[in-house]
Design a protein around this motif. Sequence first.
Motif, PDB file in Angstrom:
ATOM      1  N   GLU A   1     -63.728 -30.382 -53.014  1.00 27.44           N
ATOM      2  CA  GLU A   1     -64.534 -31.577 -53.238  1.00 27.44           C
ATOM      3  C   GLU A   1     -66.019 -31.261 -53.380  1.00 27.44           C
ATOM      4  O   GLU A   1     -66.751 -31.963 -54.087  1.00 27.44           O
ATOM      5  CB  GLU A   1     -64.326 -32.574 -52.096  1.00 27.44           C
ATOM      6  CG  GLU A   1     -62.972 -33.252 -52.101  1.00 27.44           C
ATOM      7  CD  GLU A   1     -62.739 -34.098 -53.330  1.00 27.44           C
ATOM      8  OE1 GLU A   1     -63.734 -34.604 -53.906  1.00 27.44           O
ATOM      9  OE2 GLU A   1     -61.577 -34.242 -53.740  1.00 27.44           O
TER      10      GLU A   1
ATOM     11  N   THR B   1     -69.374 -43.266 -52.705  1.00 29.51           N
ATOM     12  CA  THR B   1     -67.924 -43.434 -52.925  1.00 29.51           C
ATOM     13  C   THR B   1     -67.329 -42.231 -53.644  1.00 29.51           C
ATOM     14  O   THR B   1     -66.161 -42.239 -54.002  1.00 29.51           O
ATOM     15  CB  THR B   1     -67.652 -44.703 -53.743  1.00 29.51           C
ATOM     16  OG1 THR B   1     -68.384 -44.634 -54.991  1.00 29.51           O
ATOM     17  CG2 THR B   1     -68.060 -45.942 -52.984  1.00 29.51           C
TER      18      THR B   1
ATOM     19  N   VAL C   1     -62.477 -39.098 -45.837  1.00 24.27           N
ATOM     20  CA  VAL C   1     -61.074 -39.525 -45.794  1.00 24.27           C
ATOM     21  C   VAL C   1     -60.162 -38.336 -45.496  1.00 24.27           C
ATOM     22  O   VAL C   1     -59.213 -38.437 -44.703  1.00 24.27           O
ATOM     23  CB  VAL C   1     -60.686 -40.198 -47.128  1.00 24.27           C
ATOM     24  CG1 VAL C   1     -59.180 -40.423 -47.192  1.00 24.27           C
ATOM     25  CG2 VAL C   1     -61.432 -41.514 -47.291  1.00 24.27           C
ATOM     26  N   ILE C   2     -60.442 -37.175 -46.117  1.00 19.51           N
ATOM     27  CA  ILE C   2     -59.614 -35.979 -45.887  1.00 19.51           C
ATOM     28  C   ILE C   2     -59.664 -35.572 -44.412  1.00 19.51           C
ATOM     29  O   ILE C   2     -58.627 -35.288 -43.792  1.00 19.51           O
ATOM     30  CB  ILE C   2     -60.106 -34.819 -46.779  1.00 19.51           C
ATOM     31  CG1 ILE C   2     -59.777 -35.114 -48.246  1.00 19.51           C
ATOM     32  CG2 ILE C   2     -59.447 -33.500 -46.349  1.00 19.51           C
ATOM     33  CD1 ILE C   2     -60.414 -34.124 -49.216  1.00 19.51           C
TER      34      ILE C   2
ATOM     35  N   ALA D   1     -67.734 -37.774 -53.610  1.00 22.22           N
ATOM     36  CA  ALA D   1     -67.297 -36.654 -52.775  1.00 22.22           C
ATOM     37  C   ALA D   1     -67.455 -36.917 -51.281  1.00 22.22           C
ATOM     38  O   ALA D   1     -66.540 -36.611 -50.505  1.00 22.22           O
ATOM     39  CB  ALA D   1     -68.050 -35.389 -53.174  1.00 22.22           C
TER      40      ALA D   1
ATOM     41  N   ARG E   1     -64.593 -39.084 -50.100  1.00 23.33           N
ATOM     42  CA  ARG E   1     -63.314 -38.374 -50.167  1.00 23.33           C
ATOM     43  C   ARG E   1     -63.203 -37.315 -49.072  1.00 23.33           C
ATOM     44  O   ARG E   1     -62.144 -37.134 -48.471  1.00 23.33           O
ATOM     45  CB  ARG E   1     -63.138 -37.745 -51.550  1.00 23.33           C
ATOM     46  CG  ARG E   1     -62.915 -38.760 -52.662  1.00 23.33           C
ATOM     47  CD  ARG E   1     -62.408 -38.085 -53.931  1.00 23.33           C
ATOM     48  NE  ARG E   1     -63.418 -37.200 -54.500  1.00 23.33           N
ATOM     49  CZ  ARG E   1     -64.328 -37.576 -55.395  1.00 23.33           C
ATOM     50  NH1 ARG E   1     -64.369 -38.838 -55.798  1.00 23.33           N
ATOM     51  NH2 ARG E   1     -65.203 -36.714 -55.874  1.00 23.33           N
TER      52      ARG E   1
END
Length: 293
Positions: free
Chosen positions: A109, A23, A31-32, A25, A28
């Motif tokens: 990230e 949950t 998601v990016i 890097a 994220r």
Amino acid sequence: MDLVTSLLHAFPSTGEEWVDTLTGAPLRITVIIVLSFVGLYVANRLINRLTESIAEGRKRGPDFLSPLAAANPLNTARRAQRARTIGSVLRSSVALVIGAAAILMVLSEVGMNITPLIASAGVAGVALGFGAQSLVKDFLSGAFMLIEDQYGVGDIITVGSVTGTVEAIALRTTKVRDLDGTLWFIRNGEVLTVGNLTQGFSMTQVTIAVPAHQEVDEVRAALLAAGARVVSMDEFTDVITGETEVFGPETLDGKTVSFRVALKTSPAMQWAVARKLRGAIRQEFRDRSLTLA
């Protein structure tokens, strides 16, 4: 054995550590990437719908694209090419912005310091701008030319010493076919002044000379009658948009006097009207026993 131990210690050892890792890097970054592709897809869809609507004359569009919809609805090729060219520029710009932002966010990230990268990109951009400034100039001039509707496909223009019909418009070059059939490739960045002979309206102007002894009033009456004869022709019902105007005497010497006849016409119709007007003047002068010089 030490290598195996090191590899095992590199991975999370408990369920809580696995949850924190997944949950963190990696999530994220995922998601990016997903949001970037979704944003690019949505933006391209909106741009495609907008430009196709304008190209087909179904929609006016936002204010900065209003010149597209203001073009003559009969000139489909011109409107479609302008709309789709601008759409291509918008899609490329959106892809560049979203892609660059996504890459920088992903690098951030994974722990990379992106500040030097941004600074280096700025320096590289300046260097590229100096090295390719003529190319950038061509593209910017082409974009503004399209948006401002300076000319379009089918228009007859004069650029420098070249006069001809616009056959194609791109962001970097414009193709113009002159009366001899020569196809000219003109760089948009080199166009400083351009004359459009077929935008908005055109003017038919025919200059004639008569012997100096002719009565001015009789000549003017004959020219007005010739203009009225052309205006009344069925083929020019929707072409000629004004009344006949006669100017003169414009020049005067010992042997001749010159007059000029003018008619306001639809774009690109001035030459057809001029041919009919010359024939009508000749016939009118013959009927009235007047003489052309």
